[in-house]
Write a protein that holds these residues in place. Structure first.
Motif, short mmCIF file in Angstrom:
data_model
loop_
_atom_site.label_atom_id
_atom_site.label_comp_id
_atom_site.label_asym_id
_atom_site.label_seq_id
_atom_site.Cartn_x
_atom_site.Cartn_y
_atom_site.Cartn_z
N MET A 1 0.94 15.01 -0.13
CA MET A 1 1.48 13.68 -0.20
C MET A 1 1.03 12.83 1.00
O MET A 1 0.74 11.65 0.83
N ALA A 2 0.99 13.44 2.19
CA ALA A 2 0.55 12.72 3.39
C ALA A 2 -0.90 12.27 3.23
O ALA A 2 -1.28 11.19 3.68
N THR A 3 -1.72 13.10 2.58
CA THR A 3 -3.12 12.75 2.36
C THR A 3 -3.22 11.52 1.45
O THR A 3 -4.04 10.63 1.68
N PHE A 4 -2.38 11.47 0.44
CA PHE A 4 -2.37 10.34 -0.48
C PHE A 4 -2.05 9.04 0.27
O PHE A 4 -2.73 8.03 0.09
N ARG A 6 -2.31 8.45 3.47
CA ARG A 6 -3.38 8.16 4.42
C ARG A 6 -4.56 7.50 3.70
O ARG A 6 -5.14 6.54 4.18
N GLN A 7 -4.91 7.99 2.52
CA GLN A 7 -5.99 7.41 1.75
C GLN A 7 -5.65 5.97 1.30
O GLN A 7 -6.50 5.08 1.34
N CYS A 8 -4.39 5.77 0.93
CA CYS A 8 -3.95 4.42 0.56
C CYS A 8 -4.05 3.47 1.76
O CYS A 8 -4.49 2.33 1.63
N PHE A 12 -6.40 0.26 2.08
CA PHE A 12 -5.84 -1.05 2.38
C PHE A 12 -6.56 -1.69 3.57
O PHE A 12 -6.87 -2.88 3.54
N LYS A 13 -6.87 -0.89 4.60
CA LYS A 13 -7.60 -1.41 5.76
C LYS A 13 -9.00 -1.88 5.34
O LYS A 13 -9.46 -2.93 5.78
N VAL A 14 -9.67 -1.12 4.49
CA VAL A 14 -11.00 -1.52 4.00
C VAL A 14 -10.89 -2.83 3.21
O VAL A 14 -11.71 -3.74 3.37
N LEU A 15 -9.86 -2.95 2.39
CA LEU A 15 -9.63 -4.17 1.62
C LEU A 15 -9.46 -5.38 2.54
O LEU A 15 -10.08 -6.43 2.33
#
Length: 191
Positions: A1-4, A6-8, A12-15
């Motif tokens: 869940m933490a990986t999910f 972190r990926q989100c 979001f930062k890339v966006l």
């Protein structure tokens, strides 16, 4: 869940970064270069007379066909409305288009005192945008006598104005020679 999560968060930062770079920085840089290096082109090639904006050299103007003292431009499917710029989308065999062309040919031939077969195509057909600022030298030459008579000018003087405002082919071989109607009419007004 933490990986999910972190990926989100990374997504979001890339966006946010891409929105700033591509949605703000890049358009601002293009606008800035346009203003500095190509100011006239970037601002619509506005034509001014006596400090007042009178039109754009790249957008056709509506010089009333029933006013003999002006050179007339091409017909406009958009009624010279820049917001509605478009062609009529009528095909070459469409009866409505054929009727409109025939009516325009007769009107131009009558106004210029010539035979219908002497009317150039650009006098009776609208351009793809409906806002073409140019006419052919042939159509301009057809209008010289009418304009000279309406303004009380010598035909040779008006003919010289047409020649002075005729642009050749781009790079010497692209396109056809053309006359900018707005610039020609402004020069005519200065006579």
């Amino acid at each position: 869940m933490a990986t999910f999560f972190r990926q989100c968060f990374v997504g979001f930062k890339v966006l946010v970064v891409m929105t700033v770079v591509l949605g703000v920085a890049y358009p601002a840089a293009v606008w800035g270069v346009g203003q500095v290096a190509f100011n006239d082109n970037a601002n619509g090639q506005i034509v001014s007379r006596d400090g007042k904006d009178v039109g754009s050299s790249i957008i056709g103007q509506n010089f009333k066909v029933d006013d003999p003292q002006w050179f007339h431009g091409r017909p406009s499917a958009a009624e010279y409305d820049g917001l509605a710029s478009a062609a009529s989308n009528l095909g070459p065999s469409n009866p409505d288009l054929l009727t409109a062309i025939k009516e325009r040919q007769e009107a131009v031939a009558g106004a210029e005192g010539v035979d219908v077969s002497d009317v150039p195509a650009d006098a009776v057909t609208a351009s793809g945008s409906g806002l073409d600022p140019y006419i052919s030298p042939e159509y301009a030459a057809l209008q010289v006598e009418r304009v000279a008579k309406a303004r009380g000018l010598l035909v040779d003087a008006v003919r010289r104005l047409v020649e002075d405002h005729t642009y050749g082919r781009q790079l010497g071989f692209l396109g056809e020679p053309k006359v900018n109607v707005l610039e020609l009419n402004l020069a005519l007004e200065r006579q």
